[in-house]
Structure formats: C-alpha cells, structure tokens
Design an enzyme around this catalytic site. Sequence first.
Site, PDB file in Angstrom:
ATOM      1  N   PRO A  58      19.643 -20.326   3.384  1.00 36.09           N
ATOM      2  CA  PRO A  58      18.247 -20.578   2.606  1.00 36.09           C
ATOM      3  C   PRO A  58      16.983 -20.174   3.456  1.00 36.09           C
ATOM      4  O   PRO A  58      16.876 -20.672   4.719  1.00 36.09           O
ATOM      5  CB  PRO A  58      18.058 -22.102   2.078  1.00 36.09           C
ATOM      6  CG  PRO A  58      19.564 -22.628   2.245  1.00 36.09           C
ATOM      7  CD  PRO A  58      20.163 -21.603   3.251  1.00 36.09           C
ATOM      8  N   GLU A  59      15.979 -19.364   3.165  1.00 29.19           N
ATOM      9  CA  GLU A  59      15.022 -18.934   3.883  1.00 29.19           C
ATOM     10  C   GLU A  59      13.824 -19.457   3.251  1.00 29.19           C
ATOM     11  O   GLU A  59      13.800 -19.984   1.928  1.00 29.19           O
ATOM     12  CB  GLU A  59      15.024 -17.200   3.992  1.00 29.19           C
ATOM     13  CG  GLU A  59      15.976 -16.897   5.029  1.00 29.19           C
ATOM     14  CD  GLU A  59      15.576 -15.728   5.696  1.00 29.19           C
ATOM     15  OE1 GLU A  59      14.598 -15.503   6.145  1.00 29.19           O
ATOM     16  OE2 GLU A  59      16.502 -14.902   6.139  1.00 29.19           O
TER      17      GLU A  59
END
Length: 271
Positions: A2-3
């Site tokens: 996840p960014e």
Amino acid sequence: MPELPEVETARRGLEPWLLNQRIRSAVLRHRGMRWPVRADLPRLVAGHSIRSVGRRSKYLLLDCETGWLILHLGMSGSLRMVPAQQVPGKHDHFDLVLENGQALRLTDPRRFGAVIWEPGEPAHHKLLRGLGPEPFDAAFDAKWLHARTRGRSAPIKNVLMDSHIVCGVGNIYANESLFRAGIHPSRAAGRISLPRYARLVQEVRATLNAAIAAGGSTLRDFVQADGSPGYFQQQYFVYGRQGEACRRCGTPVRGVRIGQRSAFYCPRCQK
Ligand SMILES: [Zn+2]
C-alpha cells in the site's frame, strides 16, 4: 504494497463508518506485528469516541479522545468494516469494535503492519516527527526541492522517495511522476533547475491525485466484507513496463536498478 493513494483511499472509505462512533472494545488476536501491540490497548480505547480520521504519510491516525490510534498497513495489510461477530480469518489480527456492532478489521498476512497507541500528539511520535511535508502541502514546492538538493549528487528518484524531503512518494509514484515531468530518474538531484522542479511538484500531485481518484472507484470494496483489499490497478506510463512501448513516443521503456529499487523510464522522453 500500500502506498499513499491506497492509504488515502482507505481513509476516505473508512471515515464515514468511524467518525463520531463510540468504541466498545478492541480485539488483539496477534500482538506480534511490526512492533508488539500494547496488551492494554482494549482498555485504553474502550468507551471513547473517534473524533477524526486522518492520515500522515502512510499512517492512518484515529483521534480517540485520550490518545491516538496509529495504524500502518505494512507490506500486505488492508482494513475493512465488518459486522463485529463475523468469524475472523487466519490473518485478521486486530479489530476495533464499535458500539454500533461494526468493527474495523485489520488483515495482514505478513504482519509488517502496525497498531500503535500514542497518548500525546501523533506528530511527535518517533515514526512521524522526522517526516518532510506531505505532497499536497504548500510547503512541498519547487523552492523546497531546489534548496534541499543543491550540491547533492544523489539520483532524483532516491531524493523523491526520501521521506525527509517529501513523505509518501513510494517507488511506483516516483517512477510515474518523473516520467510525467520528463526527468531521467538517475539525474543528479543537485543539477535540476527550479523550473523543472516546479513541473515535478505538479506532476507528483497529478500522479497521486489520479491514483486516489482511481481508488475511489473501488471504495465500496474497502468497506464490504468480501475480502477484497480495494487496491486499484492503474494504467502506468512506465512502472513495470520494461521493454514495452512508451505511451508517448513508442520507444521501448527501460528498467534499471537505482539504489536498491527498480526504476523505469523512457530514454527519449526523460532527460
Ligand atoms: Zn517516450
């Protein structure tokens, strides 16, 4: 992994479910996350309401009146709302149970995620206090980048991924922003002009905004109990496209290692 856009998508998806809700309890099924989760967390959060659902870099920040719950998704984590009585799966390590019978459930197969209680200001927590400005903050501008990079020979891609310079720009979005700005990822950061930095700041924001907007289309998945993590697949310009034609000029996209990370660029469009 996840960014920032995925975390912001999660924040927006979860906010209506959490805001002003009273917490009944917390359930810790596995305290061995990235750092051990406090055993007394259930007692600390019980009976308090969630006053805000914020984000700093890739950390979600829940204001629980007497302290803050800081959540990080690590490498493989996801959050969703489920009925509290729903039987947990093998990797459902943490629930924040609300008075209304719903629960915020953290699923994290690799357990690099984090569940942290911070009694004071979250900005002062050791994980957050050294962070540079957010990409959407006014403080992140061409002058800032220019001033912070004079005399530096480090590749601009590494600088863009340095959370002391700007936080939350991970590998995918660094590659994509540099393509959009026409800047070669290996270029020495100290040799990029102010106008080119102005363009880069614009493109970092545009890239992240496009990703957040794309995340919006899968927002519903995030808050349903169907197990889908809700991450989106974007059409990337260069990321992961080594050997494929540049979407602007047709030249094959190149892939190299810069530092420990993969970089992708068009040798014709990026200088
Ligand atoms: Zn090209």
